[in-house]
Write a protein that holds these residues in place. Structure first.
Motif, PDB file in Angstrom:
ATOM      1  N   ASN A  43     -24.229  21.222  41.283  1.00  0.00           N
ATOM      2  CA  ASN A  43     -24.280  19.821  41.668  1.00  0.00           C
ATOM      3  C   ASN A  43     -22.687  19.340  42.220  1.00  0.00           C
ATOM      4  O   ASN A  43     -22.707  18.701  43.463  1.00  0.00           O
ATOM      5  CB  ASN A  43     -24.023  19.181  40.312  1.00  0.00           C
ATOM      6  CG  ASN A  43     -25.526  18.915  39.725  1.00  0.00           C
ATOM      7  OD1 ASN A  43     -26.539  19.048  40.499  1.00  0.00           O
ATOM      8  ND2 ASN A  43     -25.846  18.901  38.480  1.00  0.00           N
ATOM      9  N   LYS A  44     -21.700  19.862  41.794  1.00  0.00           N
ATOM     10  CA  LYS A  44     -20.341  19.504  42.633  1.00  0.00           C
ATOM     11  C   LYS A  44     -20.306  19.988  43.837  1.00  0.00           C
ATOM     12  O   LYS A  44     -19.984  19.119  44.652  1.00  0.00           O
ATOM     13  CB  LYS A  44     -19.113  20.327  41.795  1.00  0.00           C
ATOM     14  CG  LYS A  44     -18.946  19.595  40.536  1.00  0.00           C
ATOM     15  CD  LYS A  44     -17.625  20.445  39.908  1.00  0.00           C
ATOM     16  CE  LYS A  44     -17.219  19.652  38.426  1.00  0.00           C
ATOM     17  NZ  LYS A  44     -16.398  18.769  38.586  1.00  0.00           N
ATOM     18  N   VAL A  45     -20.565  21.219  44.076  1.00  0.00           N
ATOM     19  CA  VAL A  45     -20.768  21.877  45.646  1.00  0.00           C
ATOM     20  C   VAL A  45     -21.675  21.024  46.326  1.00  0.00           C
ATOM     21  O   VAL A  45     -21.154  20.612  47.541  1.00  0.00           O
ATOM     22  CB  VAL A  45     -21.010  23.215  45.533  1.00  0.00           C
ATOM     23  CG1 VAL A  45     -21.337  23.722  46.932  1.00  0.00           C
ATOM     24  CG2 VAL A  45     -20.028  24.007  44.970  1.00  0.00           C
ATOM     25  N   ASN A  46     -22.979  20.653  46.098  1.00  0.00           N
ATOM     26  CA  ASN A  46     -23.583  19.917  46.860  1.00  0.00           C
ATOM     27  C   ASN A  46     -23.174  18.463  47.124  1.00  0.00           C
ATOM     28  O   ASN A  46     -23.473  17.977  48.334  1.00  0.00           O
ATOM     29  CB  ASN A  46     -25.194  19.924  46.304  1.00  0.00           C
ATOM     30  CG  ASN A  46     -25.751  21.277  46.231  1.00  0.00           C
ATOM     31  OD1 ASN A  46     -25.551  22.079  46.953  1.00  0.00           O
ATOM     32  ND2 ASN A  46     -26.727  21.414  45.069  1.00  0.00           N
ATOM     33  N   ASN A  47     -22.852  17.979  46.142  1.00  0.00           N
ATOM     34  CA  ASN A  47     -22.310  16.417  46.450  1.00  0.00           C
ATOM     35  C   ASN A  47     -20.821  16.343  46.956  1.00  0.00           C
ATOM     36  O   ASN A  47     -20.767  15.426  47.887  1.00  0.00           O
ATOM     37  CB  ASN A  47     -22.558  15.835  44.913  1.00  0.00           C
ATOM     38  CG  ASN A  47     -23.499  15.372  44.463  1.00  0.00           C
ATOM     39  OD1 ASN A  47     -24.119  14.456  44.769  1.00  0.00           O
ATOM     40  ND2 ASN A  47     -23.979  16.177  43.415  1.00  0.00           N
ATOM     41  N   LEU A  48     -20.293  17.386  46.826  1.00  0.00           N
ATOM     42  CA  LEU A  48     -18.927  17.440  47.650  1.00  0.00           C
ATOM     43  C   LEU A  48     -19.113  17.653  49.411  1.00  0.00           C
ATOM     44  O   LEU A  48     -18.801  17.109  50.274  1.00  0.00           O
ATOM     45  CB  LEU A  48     -18.091  18.703  47.229  1.00  0.00           C
ATOM     46  CG  LEU A  48     -17.238  18.482  46.121  1.00  0.00           C
ATOM     47  CD1 LEU A  48     -16.557  19.750  45.744  1.00  0.00           C
ATOM     48  CD2 LEU A  48     -15.884  17.224  46.075  1.00  0.00           C
ATOM     49  N   LYS A  49     -20.354  18.566  49.427  1.00  0.00           N
ATOM     50  CA  LYS A  49     -20.598  18.721  51.065  1.00  0.00           C
ATOM     51  C   LYS A  49     -21.140  17.398  51.463  1.00  0.00           C
ATOM     52  O   LYS A  49     -20.951  17.178  52.682  1.00  0.00           O
ATOM     53  CB  LYS A  49     -21.928  19.799  51.186  1.00  0.00           C
ATOM     54  CG  LYS A  49     -21.148  21.028  50.734  1.00  0.00           C
ATOM     55  CD  LYS A  49     -22.540  22.351  50.936  1.00  0.00           C
ATOM     56  CE  LYS A  49     -21.790  23.506  50.696  1.00  0.00           C
ATOM     57  NZ  LYS A  49     -23.003  24.856  50.607  1.00  0.00           N
ATOM     58  N   MET A  84     -10.931  12.940  47.597  1.00  0.00           N
ATOM     59  CA  MET A  84     -12.189  12.446  46.629  1.00  0.00           C
ATOM     60  C   MET A  84     -12.437  13.775  46.006  1.00  0.00           C
ATOM     61  O   MET A  84     -12.589  14.837  46.025  1.00  0.00           O
ATOM     62  CB  MET A  84     -13.366  12.411  47.658  1.00  0.00           C
ATOM     63  CG  MET A  84     -13.098  10.991  48.353  1.00  0.00           C
ATOM     64  SD  MET A  84     -13.929   9.828  46.951  1.00  0.00           S
ATOM     65  CE  MET A  84     -15.649  10.077  46.797  1.00  0.00           C
ATOM     66  N   HIS A  85     -12.441  13.465  44.605  1.00  0.00           N
ATOM     67  CA  HIS A  85     -12.595  14.545  43.381  1.00  0.00           C
ATOM     68  C   HIS A  85     -14.161  14.535  42.967  1.00  0.00           C
ATOM     69  O   HIS A  85     -14.841  13.256  42.586  1.00  0.00           O
ATOM     70  CB  HIS A  85     -11.849  14.082  42.387  1.00  0.00           C
ATOM     71  CG  HIS A  85     -11.451  15.046  41.354  1.00  0.00           C
ATOM     72  ND1 HIS A  85     -10.741  14.807  40.386  1.00  0.00           N
ATOM     73  CD2 HIS A  85     -12.133  16.615  41.234  1.00  0.00           C
ATOM     74  CE1 HIS A  85     -11.033  15.937  39.665  1.00  0.00           C
ATOM     75  NE2 HIS A  85     -11.533  16.811  39.813  1.00  0.00           N
ATOM     76  N   ALA A  86     -14.618  15.571  42.757  1.00  0.00           N
ATOM     77  CA  ALA A  86     -16.163  15.619  42.147  1.00  0.00           C
ATOM     78  C   ALA A  86     -16.010  15.547  40.553  1.00  0.00           C
ATOM     79  O   ALA A  86     -16.458  16.559  39.929  1.00  0.00           O
ATOM     80  CB  ALA A  86     -16.698  17.044  42.441  1.00  0.00           C
ATOM     81  N   ILE A 142     -23.456   9.753  47.523  1.00  0.00           N
ATOM     82  CA  ILE A 142     -22.940  10.486  46.185  1.00  0.00           C
ATOM     83  C   ILE A 142     -24.126   9.746  45.229  1.00  0.00           C
ATOM     84  O   ILE A 142     -23.975   8.546  45.099  1.00  0.00           O
ATOM     85  CB  ILE A 142     -21.464  10.338  45.690  1.00  0.00           C
ATOM     86  CG1 ILE A 142     -20.574  10.605  46.726  1.00  0.00           C
ATOM     87  CG2 ILE A 142     -21.445  11.000  44.339  1.00  0.00           C
ATOM     88  CD1 ILE A 142     -19.242  10.426  46.392  1.00  0.00           C
ATOM     89  N   PRO A 143     -24.925  10.347  44.634  1.00  0.00           N
ATOM     90  CA  PRO A 143     -25.870   9.823  43.453  1.00  0.00           C
ATOM     91  C   PRO A 143     -24.940   9.320  42.298  1.00  0.00           C
ATOM     92  O   PRO A 143     -24.110  10.058  41.945  1.00  0.00           O
ATOM     93  CB  PRO A 143     -26.654  11.166  43.055  1.00  0.00           C
ATOM     94  CG  PRO A 143     -25.848  12.294  43.660  1.00  0.00           C
ATOM     95  CD  PRO A 143     -25.010  12.109  44.764  1.00  0.00           C
ATOM     96  N   PHE A 185     -15.723  10.774  41.945  1.00  0.00           N
ATOM     97  CA  PHE A 185     -17.327  10.505  41.923  1.00  0.00           C
ATOM     98  C   PHE A 185     -17.135   9.442  40.640  1.00  0.00           C
ATOM     99  O   PHE A 185     -18.445   8.530  40.588  1.00  0.00           O
ATOM    100  CB  PHE A 185     -18.275  11.565  41.453  1.00  0.00           C
ATOM    101  CG  PHE A 185     -18.248  12.490  42.901  1.00  0.00           C
ATOM    102  CD1 PHE A 185     -17.617  12.250  44.007  1.00  0.00           C
ATOM    103  CD2 PHE A 185     -18.975  13.835  42.823  1.00  0.00           C
ATOM    104  CE1 PHE A 185     -17.972  13.098  45.058  1.00  0.00           C
ATOM    105  CE2 PHE A 185     -18.968  14.615  43.772  1.00  0.00           C
ATOM    106  CZ  PHE A 185     -18.498  13.970  44.987  1.00  0.00           C
ATOM    107  N   CYS A 186     -16.406   9.344  39.604  1.00  0.00           N
ATOM    108  CA  CYS A 186     -16.264   8.304  38.856  1.00  0.00           C
ATOM    109  C   CYS A 186     -16.405   6.968  39.326  1.00  0.00           C
ATOM    110  O   CYS A 186     -16.738   6.190  38.767  1.00  0.00           O
ATOM    111  CB  CYS A 186     -15.071   8.565  37.743  1.00  0.00           C
ATOM    112  SG  CYS A 186     -15.376  10.191  36.682  1.00  0.00           S
ATOM    113  N   GLN A 187     -15.102   6.759  40.237  1.00  0.00           N
ATOM    114  CA  GLN A 187     -14.816   5.759  40.887  1.00  0.00           C
ATOM    115  C   GLN A 187     -14.660   6.097  42.349  1.00  0.00           C
ATOM    116  O   GLN A 187     -13.203   5.893  42.731  1.00  0.00           O
ATOM    117  CB  GLN A 187     -13.772   4.981  40.265  1.00  0.00           C
ATOM    118  CG  GLN A 187     -13.275   3.540  40.504  1.00  0.00           C
ATOM    119  CD  GLN A 187     -12.510   3.031  39.798  1.00  0.00           C
ATOM    120  OE1 GLN A 187     -11.067   3.049  39.663  1.00  0.00           O
ATOM    121  NE2 GLN A 187     -12.667   2.208  38.554  1.00  0.00           N
TER     122      GLN A 187
END
Length: 372
Positions: A337-343, A327-329, A366-367, A314-316
């Motif tokens: 937040n991690k779980v929701n955006n990973l989904k 892909m890493h959260a 991903i926001p 999510f950084c890059q």
């Protein structure tokens, strides 16, 4: 050919194209005949091949999978073993960790390790999304059987064994401090980080190569073909500068691929010892503080940094979904937040796979600044 008595040989063979015959011998048999030297060599080679094949099947009789494993291609790390490699002795396990490692290891003694606590292993939390990504990925589901879930508390272990075949419980007296969400850089987070580092050092000491992967990483493609074959230690980046050997890359230790040898074992020992000199620092910070130390340089450890195009976060985020492996959260604060955006990212992946075609533009749902 002359005999010792000066008489002609009566063998009747043909040497160098010249027939030697005293008139009494049988018709000439050349070396190219049925029982000539060349054919004898062929017969010897055939007998040798058959004998070796019989021995192979005999030794594999107690474990037929050993025969099949000669043709397996589900592990891609280098098979080259030099004099400093740490090899696994073929013996009965003497500890629970060894038993789990033996059961989960690939043919070249490589395992995949993740760390879990009670919060991360709850239903519909990080571990469930992590496992789902293996099943939705390309060439990754077969790797799930090599994943060891290292559990930092009893609740995590009890839940793990319900859903996963390889679970290992760390014997921790302070498991209550390790079981919660443990936000980034809290005391509980730092304890969790250094506890897992101790375990990884132990795994290397037992002779096993490993991929360590945070559980908040989606496995979308088999990563082994993307690794550098000659590297001892490979690590992902929050930000990648395009140079795989440049130690100025901003590393993220949530995903590492490490070969078991004396260089990596001594590096991990030094890394962990150095944490005592830098209290309050996590493993990434300590890595950056020691990577150019004389001790590390003298080890001769070959370190490589992995491109975010293939090992994104999510950084890059990866710029190309057509080639991305993980892909890493990272750069995302808070477990929810991690779980929701990973989904959300996993749904992006599933839509891409359903298209069954190369796409020209990659967009991740991903926001920006996830959770900051």
């Amino acid at each position: 050919m002359e005999s010792t008595k000066g008489e002609s040989s009566t063998l009747g063979y043909k040497f160098g194209g010249v027939s030697i015959d005293d008139g009494k011998s049988k018709p000439v048999i050349s070396t190219d005949g049925l029982f000539g030297r060349r054919d004898m060599i062929k017969v010897v080679l055939l007998v040798t091949t058959v004998t070796l094949s019989c021995l192979l099947f005999y030794k594999s009789a107690n474990n037929p999978l050993n025969v099949v494993s000669l043709w397996k291609t589900d592990c891609y790390s280098s098979k080259t073993i030099n004099e400093t490699s740490l090899t696994v002795q073929k013996r009965e396990p003497v500890s629970e960790l060894e038993r789990v490692l033996m059961n989960a290891a690939m043919e070249d003694n490589t395992v995949i390790i993740t760390a879990l606590n009670e919060a991360w292993v709850k239903p519909n939390s990080t571990f469930d999304v992590f496992r789902e990504s293996f099943k939705a990925g390309i060439g990754t589901e077969i790797l799930l059987k090599h994943v060891i879930a290292v559990c930092l508390d009893k609740h995590a272990y009890d839940r793990c064994i319900e859903v996963h075949p390889h679970c290992y419980l760390i014997n921790a007296t302070d498991s209550d401090q390790l079981s919660g969400p443990n936000r980034f850089m809290t005391p509980g987070y730092l304890k969790l980080i250094w506890r897992r580092m101790d375990l990884l050092k132990e795994v290397l000491g037992l002779g096993y190569n490993f991929i360590f992967t945070d559980a908040d990483i989606l496995w979308l493609r088999d990563p082994f073909p993307r690794f550098f074959r000659d590297a001892d230690f490979q690590i992902t980046c929050d930000d990648y500068n395009g140079k795989p050997s440049d130690k100025n890359n901003h590393v993220n230790s949530g995903f590492t691929y490490v070969k078991a040898n004396s260089r990596t074992l001594n590096f991990y020992k030094f890394w962990i010892r150095s944490s005592r000199k830098f209290p309050g620092k996590h493993d990434q910070d300590v890595f950056n503080l020691i990577k150019n130390k004389q001790f590390v340089l003298k080890l001769g450890i070959n370190i490589r940094f992995l491109d975010t195009v293939y090992f994104g976060g999510f950084c890059q985020p990866s710029r190309d979904i057509n080639v991305v492996n993980t892909m890493h959260a990272n750069c995302c604060i808070g477990l929810d937040n991690k779980v929701n955006n990973l989904k959300a990212a996993l749904e992006d992946w599933k839509r891409y796979v359903s298209l069954n075609t190369t796409v020209s533009e990659t967009k991740w749902n991903i926001p920006p600044k996830c959770g900051y």
